[in-house]
Each structure stands twice: as structure tokens, then as C-alpha cells.
Design a protein around this motif. Structure first.
Motif, PDB file in Angstrom:
ATOM      1  N   LYS A   5       0.850  -1.182   0.000  1.00 33.49           N
ATOM      2  CA  LYS A   5       0.000   0.000   0.000  1.00 33.49           C
ATOM      3  C   LYS A   5       0.884   1.230   0.000  1.00 33.49           C
ATOM      4  O   LYS A   5       1.585   1.500   0.978  1.00 33.49           O
ATOM      5  N   PRO A   6       0.878   2.002  -1.087  1.00 33.61           N
ATOM      6  CA  PRO A   6       1.801   3.136  -1.187  1.00 33.61           C
ATOM      7  C   PRO A   6       1.314   4.338  -0.377  1.00 33.61           C
ATOM      8  O   PRO A   6       0.127   4.472  -0.081  1.00 33.61           O
ATOM      9  N   GLU A   7       2.237   5.208  -0.030  1.00 38.24           N
ATOM     10  CA  GLU A   7       1.905   6.486   0.584  1.00 38.24           C
ATOM     11  C   GLU A   7       1.532   7.461  -0.526  1.00 38.24           C
ATOM     12  O   GLU A   7       2.293   7.643  -1.479  1.00 38.24           O
ATOM     13  N   THR A   8       0.343   8.060  -0.406  1.00 31.60           N
ATOM     14  CA  THR A   8      -0.129   8.991  -1.433  1.00 31.60           C
ATOM     15  C   THR A   8      -0.457  10.338  -0.800  1.00 31.60           C
ATOM     16  O   THR A   8      -0.587  10.458   0.416  1.00 31.60           O
ATOM     17  N   ASP A   9      -0.604  11.333  -1.678  1.00 31.46           N
ATOM     18  CA  ASP A   9      -0.937  12.683  -1.228  1.00 31.46           C
ATOM     19  C   ASP A   9      -2.046  13.225  -2.119  1.00 31.46           C
ATOM     20  O   ASP A   9      -2.399  12.628  -3.141  1.00 31.46           O
ATOM     21  N   GLY A  10      -2.599  14.359  -1.726  1.00 31.93           N
ATOM     22  CA  GLY A  10      -3.653  14.974  -2.520  1.00 31.93           C
ATOM     23  C   GLY A  10      -5.033  14.650  -1.988  1.00 31.93           C
ATOM     24  O   GLY A  10      -5.200  14.255  -0.831  1.00 31.93           O
ATOM     25  N   ILE A  11      -6.045  14.812  -2.849  1.00 30.64           N
ATOM     26  CA  ILE A  11      -7.446  14.604  -2.481  1.00 30.64           C
ATOM     27  C   ILE A  11      -7.831  13.167  -2.780  1.00 30.64           C
ATOM     28  O   ILE A  11      -7.981  12.781  -3.940  1.00 30.64           O
ATOM     29  N   ASN A  12      -7.975  12.365  -1.743  1.00 25.23           N
ATOM     30  CA  ASN A  12      -8.324  10.959  -1.943  1.00 25.23           C
ATOM     31  C   ASN A  12      -9.756  10.830  -2.466  1.00 25.23           C
ATOM     32  O   ASN A  12     -10.652  11.571  -2.043  1.00 25.23           O
ATOM     33  N   PRO A  13     -10.011   9.889  -3.386  1.00 23.64           N
ATOM     34  CA  PRO A  13     -11.377   9.670  -3.871  1.00 23.64           C
ATOM     35  C   PRO A  13     -12.237   9.042  -2.788  1.00 23.64           C
ATOM     36  O   PRO A  13     -11.714   8.435  -1.846  1.00 23.64           O
ATOM     37  N   ILE A  43     -24.375   7.981  -6.841  1.00 25.57           N
ATOM     38  CA  ILE A  43     -23.656   7.723  -8.088  1.00 25.57           C
ATOM     39  C   ILE A  43     -22.955   9.009  -8.526  1.00 25.57           C
ATOM     40  O   ILE A  43     -23.505  10.104  -8.403  1.00 25.57           O
ATOM     41  N   PHE A  44     -21.744   8.857  -9.051  1.00 21.41           N
ATOM     42  CA  PHE A  44     -20.900  10.000  -9.374  1.00 21.41           C
ATOM     43  C   PHE A  44     -20.640  10.100 -10.882  1.00 21.41           C
ATOM     44  O   PHE A  44     -20.777   9.117 -11.612  1.00 21.41           O
ATOM     45  N   ASN A  45     -20.235  11.297 -11.306  1.00 19.89           N
ATOM     46  CA  ASN A  45     -19.643  11.455 -12.632  1.00 19.89           C
ATOM     47  C   ASN A  45     -18.307  12.175 -12.514  1.00 19.89           C
ATOM     48  O   ASN A  45     -17.815  12.770 -13.472  1.00 19.89           O
ATOM     49  N   ASP A  46     -17.720  12.130 -11.331  1.00 20.69           N
ATOM     50  CA  ASP A  46     -16.464  12.821 -11.067  1.00 20.69           C
ATOM     51  C   ASP A  46     -15.315  12.213 -11.870  1.00 20.69           C
ATOM     52  O   ASP A  46     -15.321  11.020 -12.182  1.00 20.69           O
ATOM     53  N   LEU A  47     -14.344  13.046 -12.181  1.00 22.51           N
ATOM     54  CA  LEU A  47     -13.065  12.604 -12.730  1.00 22.51           C
ATOM     55  C   LEU A  47     -11.994  12.876 -11.694  1.00 22.51           C
ATOM     56  O   LEU A  47     -11.817  14.018 -11.251  1.00 22.51           O
ATOM     57  N   ILE A  48     -11.313  11.813 -11.287  1.00 17.21           N
ATOM     58  CA  ILE A  48     -10.222  11.935 -10.329  1.00 17.21           C
ATOM     59  C   ILE A  48      -8.991  11.284 -10.959  1.00 17.21           C
ATOM     60  O   ILE A  48      -9.072  10.186 -11.517  1.00 17.21           O
ATOM     61  N   VAL A  49      -7.853  11.960 -10.883  1.00 13.40           N
ATOM     62  CA  VAL A  49      -6.632  11.497 -11.540  1.00 13.40           C
ATOM     63  C   VAL A  49      -5.577  11.163 -10.483  1.00 13.40           C
ATOM     64  O   VAL A  49      -5.409  11.898  -9.502  1.00 13.40           O
ATOM     65  N   PHE A  50      -4.896  10.041 -10.695  1.00 12.82           N
ATOM     66  CA  PHE A  50      -3.779   9.671  -9.823  1.00 12.82           C
ATOM     67  C   PHE A  50      -2.508   9.620 -10.656  1.00 12.82           C
ATOM     68  O   PHE A  50      -2.413   8.860 -11.623  1.00 12.82           O
ATOM     69  N   ASP A  51      -1.530  10.452 -10.278  1.00 11.67           N
ATOM     70  CA  ASP A  51      -0.237  10.491 -10.953  1.00 11.67           C
ATOM     71  C   ASP A  51       0.669   9.446 -10.301  1.00 11.67           C
ATOM     72  O   ASP A  51       1.045   9.578  -9.127  1.00 11.67           O
ATOM     73  N   THR A  52       1.010   8.392 -11.048  1.00 10.38           N
ATOM     74  CA  THR A  52       1.793   7.300 -10.472  1.00 10.38           C
ATOM     75  C   THR A  52       3.259   7.667 -10.274  1.00 10.38           C
ATOM     76  O   THR A  52       3.989   6.940  -9.591  1.00 10.38           O
ATOM     77  N   GLU A  53       3.709   8.785 -10.853  1.00  8.85           N
ATOM     78  CA  GLU A  53       5.097   9.211 -10.652  1.00  8.85           C
ATOM     79  C   GLU A  53       5.246  10.038  -9.380  1.00  8.85           C
ATOM     80  O   GLU A  53       6.227   9.884  -8.647  1.00  8.85           O
ATOM     81  N   THR A  54       4.262  10.905  -9.118  1.00  8.00           N
ATOM     82  CA  THR A  54       4.323  11.743  -7.914  1.00  8.00           C
ATOM     83  C   THR A  54       3.488  11.181  -6.773  1.00  8.00           C
ATOM     84  O   THR A  54       3.538  11.715  -5.662  1.00  8.00           O
ATOM     85  N   MET A  55       2.693  10.109  -7.066  1.00  2.38           N
ATOM     86  CA  MET A  55       1.799   9.487  -6.085  1.00  2.38           C
ATOM     87  C   MET A  55       0.803  10.514  -5.534  1.00  2.38           C
ATOM     88  O   MET A  55       0.531  10.559  -4.333  1.00  2.38           O
ATOM     89  N   TYR A  56       0.268  11.315  -6.435  1.00  2.00           N
ATOM     90  CA  TYR A  56      -0.599  12.434  -6.027  1.00  2.00           C
ATOM     91  C   TYR A  56      -1.979  12.305  -6.675  1.00  2.00           C
ATOM     92  O   TYR A  56      -2.090  12.057  -7.878  1.00  2.00           O
TER      93      TYR A  56
END
Length: 216
Positions: A5-13, A43-56
């Protein structure tokens, strides 16, 4: 083989189910889905992006015409920076609309498609083979399908694929994996039973073949 389980930052989904996760370069694009709260399903229509290089994690600002709140849809990268959304359900109705997201500009568009459009469905598979996206199976209400359609992403035209060989039983919730120019379908359910069989569609000849699986 080991999970971590990686350490991540930013707004978690939020907790999600029946969403999509599509890899484009080094980024994962999470679209839609639903969760169950004390007030029922949301139910959502949100778009959430995870950058695998910055873990953000981040939620980009999007323009254009986006899909409605959906779950059980498909989201397929066309190899040219666009993610194509097809089908899904808002919890009441099923849909057969096509939308696409330009992942460079974060602009949504609703595709004006032509041809033999598949009926509304969710929990199908969508596999990119060259410039086409192959849709297999899925269902609506208590009915499941085993038909095959292909969307030409350059012409935005649908084709109903007349396959040969013995097609898999009707199903949704299966997996579809691309091996060269062949699509391997495994498992799934017709809402009554779950399956452990594998069938392969050769997209050059549109021919199905079944594969015997040995479990060790």
C-alpha cells in the motif's frame, strides 16, 4: 509477488464501486462509480486522476459536455489521448451514449455516432484493438448479452460484428484482455450463475474459440 500500500498525497477519492480506472501514460483516470451511504446509493460522474510518478491524487477542472452520473460503464483509452465512455447506468436507467475525454485538455465531448448502435447496457467489457473499441456482453435489468459491437474511434461509427464459432454464454462482470489481436473473455455472471470459462475472439477473423482451463 507481493502487494504493498503506497503512501499517497492529494485529495483521496471516496469509496467507489463499479467505477472505471484507465491508464494513460503515467496517470490513472478514475471516472464515475457509486458508493453506499446512510442515505442510500450515491452515483458519481467525477473525474479523479492519480499520478503514479508523484503518487498524487487530484481532481482536474473539465470543460465541455460530460457524462451524467454513471456506474457500470466502460472507459477505454484509444491510444491517442482520448478516453471513450460507453454505456452504464444511473441506478434507474441504462444508457448507450458515447462520450470521450481529451486527457491533454480535460475537455469532454459527446460523440455523434453513426451505424448499428448497441442497445443500452452496463457491466460489459470494452477493449481497444487498433482504432476500434470492441464491446462484448453486459446487460440491463435481468437480461444479459453476448453480442459483439465495434466502435471505430476515427469515424465514430458502430458496427454489429457477426461472429463465427461458439460464442460465450450471455454475461456481464467478466474480464476482457487483449493478447495481440485476440480478446480473451474470462468469467462473469448472467445474474443467476458465475462462470469460470474462457473464450477468445480473434478480431481478424471475428471467430470465437473456447479454451480449456486447468486450475492448479
Amino acid at each position: 509477488m507481493q502487494f504493498s500500500k503506497p503512501e499517497t498525497d492529494g485529495i483521496n477519492p471516496p469509496p467507489l464501486h463499479k467505477h472505471t480506472c484507465t491508464l494513460v501514460n503515467s496517470k490513472l483516470f478514475i471516472i464515475g462509480g457509486f458508493n453506499i451511504t446512510g442515505q442510500g446509493e450515491k452515483i458519481f460522474n467525477d473525474l479523479i486522476v492519480f499520478d503514479t510518478e508523484t503518487m498524487y491524487w487530484y481532481s482536474p477542472y473539465c470543460t465541455g459536455v460530460s457524462p451524467i452520473n454513471l456506474s457500470g460503464h466502460s472507459a477505454t483509452h484509444d491510444g491517442d489521448g482520448r478516453i471513450f465512455i460507453f454505456g452504464g447506468s444511473d441506478g434507474n436507467e441504462y444508457y448507450n451514449d458515447v462520450f470521450y475525454l481529451n486527457t491533454n485538455t480535460f475537455e469532454w465531448s459527446k460523440a455523434k455516432v453513426t451505424g448499428d448502435v448497441p442497445c443500452a447496457r452496463s457491466c460489459h467489457s470494452a477493449t481497444a484493438v487498433g482504432s476500434k473499441i470492441y464491446i462484448f456482453g453486459g446487460g440491463q435489468n435481468n437480461q444479459s448479452f453476448n453480442d459483439v459491437y465495434a466502435l471505430d474511434t476515427e469515424k465514430l461509427a458502430w458496427s454489429n460484428i457477426n461472429t463465427k464459432g461458439e460464442a460465450p454464454m450471455t454475461r456481464g462482470y467478466h474480464t476482457a484482455s487483449l493478447i495481440g489481436d485476440k480478446i480473451a473473455i474470462f468469467g462473469g455472471s448472467d445474474t443467476q450463475s458465475c462462470f469460470s470459462d474462457m473464450s477468445i475472439l480473434d478480431t481478424t477473423t471475428n471467430t470465437w474459440s473456447s479454451k480449456k482451463i486447468t486450475f492448479i
